[in-house]
Scaffold this motif. Structure first.
Motif, short mmCIF file in Angstrom:
data_model
loop_
_atom_site.label_atom_id
_atom_site.label_comp_id
_atom_site.label_asym_id
_atom_site.label_seq_id
_atom_site.Cartn_x
_atom_site.Cartn_y
_atom_site.Cartn_z
N GLU A 1 -7.21 6.98 -2.90
CA GLU A 1 -7.77 5.77 -2.05
C GLU A 1 -8.47 6.33 -0.83
O GLU A 1 -9.60 5.89 -0.65
N LEU B 1 -8.74 -1.43 4.04
CA LEU B 1 -8.48 -3.14 3.34
C LEU B 1 -8.55 -3.85 3.58
O LEU B 1 -8.55 -5.56 3.10
N MET C 1 -5.85 3.17 7.40
CA MET C 1 -6.03 2.01 5.74
C MET C 1 -6.56 0.76 5.99
O MET C 1 -6.77 0.48 5.30
N TRP D 1 -2.83 6.38 -1.22
CA TRP D 1 -3.79 7.00 -0.07
C TRP D 1 -2.58 8.22 0.67
O TRP D 1 -1.08 8.45 0.36
N ARG E 1 -7.58 8.99 -8.73
CA ARG E 1 -6.09 8.59 -7.92
C ARG E 1 -5.94 8.19 -6.36
O ARG E 1 -4.57 7.64 -6.05
N ARG F 1 -14.26 8.83 -0.25
CA ARG F 1 -13.17 7.75 0.45
C ARG F 1 -13.12 7.83 2.05
O ARG F 1 -13.50 8.65 2.21
N THR G 1 0.90 -0.98 0.28
CA THR G 1 -0.06 -0.27 0.29
C THR G 1 0.86 0.95 -0.06
O THR G 1 1.92 0.83 0.95
N ARG H 1 -1.28 4.97 -8.19
CA ARG H 1 -2.88 5.19 -7.24
C ARG H 1 -2.28 5.12 -6.11
O ARG H 1 -1.25 4.37 -5.32
#
Length: 246
Positions: free
Chosen positions: A94, A245, A241, A71, A92, A185, A16, A69
């Motif tokens: 996350e 995920l 995150m 975070w 783009r 998001r 990530t 892409r």
């Protein structure tokens, strides 16, 4: 990697990407402790904001160098840049984390006050001015930490007056981008318990209006939470995150 200072954790394609943007008077060094505290599954990239006069120009510069892409976490001034990046390339990003910052524009009076402070820079007083701001930037306990104070001093020396002047102009001219925080998001708002620049009550109030946003308050930290409490900041980012995920 060609897009920022990374934590060297043996990156793989499955990792990530987390992009970290520093604040006013900060280089990527403000995130050294945060990078070190990230798990191996996260590829952290701490950037330096270039000395450009608008957050839009800084955002475009970053976007040209970053993965497709990622975070995105912006600290203080970095939050203004992060929101400009979100405006330019929402597909783009996350998720977005706003660390000790807010999405609102300056009032005309505040913008003019910022620009007036640049006179001190012209007179060669930049470093003295920033040194005098330490008590407003840190938790009282941090002021006695000689290693932390030296790290900040070195960071400010590397950042310099020219970058400061450009970023003050960018700050004064920034737009209100609160409408972008629409819950589309994963969103994290992180505040510090003793932040005098962005008090936790202010950040709590706007976080409550973001659908699904997560609010975290870091204890025993002033405005410079990434330096003062890097493990707590890293933990909040990983949790933010990770929830998406899982």
């Amino acid at each position: 990697m060609g897009y920022g200072t990374s934590a060297d954790k043996g990156e793989t394609r499955s990792q990530t990407h987390l992009v970290l943007l520093p604040g006013l008077n900060n280089t990527h060094a403000v995130f050294h402790g945060v990078l070190a505290a990230l798990p191996s599954s996260v590829s952290g990239h701490a950037l330096d904001n270039p000395a450009l006069d608008t957050v839009e120009a800084i955002a475009a510069d970053h976007l040209a160098r970053l993965p497709e892409r990622f975070w995105l976490a912006g600290f203080s001034f970095g939050g203004y840049v992060a929101l400009a990046m979100l405006a330019q390339a929402p597909e783009r990003i996350e998720g977005i984390a706003l660390l000790c910052t807010a999405p609102f524009a300056d009032s005309e009076a505040t913008a003019q006050k910022r620009l007036a402070a640049l006179e001190a820079v012209k007179q060669g007083q930049y470093f003295d001015m920033v040194e005098a701001q330490a008590a407003n930037a840190f938790h009282p306990d941090s002021l006695a930490n000689a290693e932390l104070m030296a790290a900040r001093r070195n960071m400010v020396q590397a950042y310099g007056p020219d970058t400061y002047a450009a970023h003050v102009r960018a700050t004064a001219a920034r737009k209100d981008r609160s409408h972008l925080l629409d819950g589309q998001r994963p969103t994290l708002v992180l505040a510090s318990s003793d932040d005098k620049v962005f008090p936790p009550a202010v950040l709590t109030a706007y976080a409550e209006n973001i659908p699904g946003a997560e609010l975290r308050i870091v204890e025993r930290a002033g405005h410079l939470a990434p330096m003062e409490q890097p493990q707590a900041v890293a933990g909040a980012l990983v949790n933010w995150m990770g929830r998406a995920l899982r």
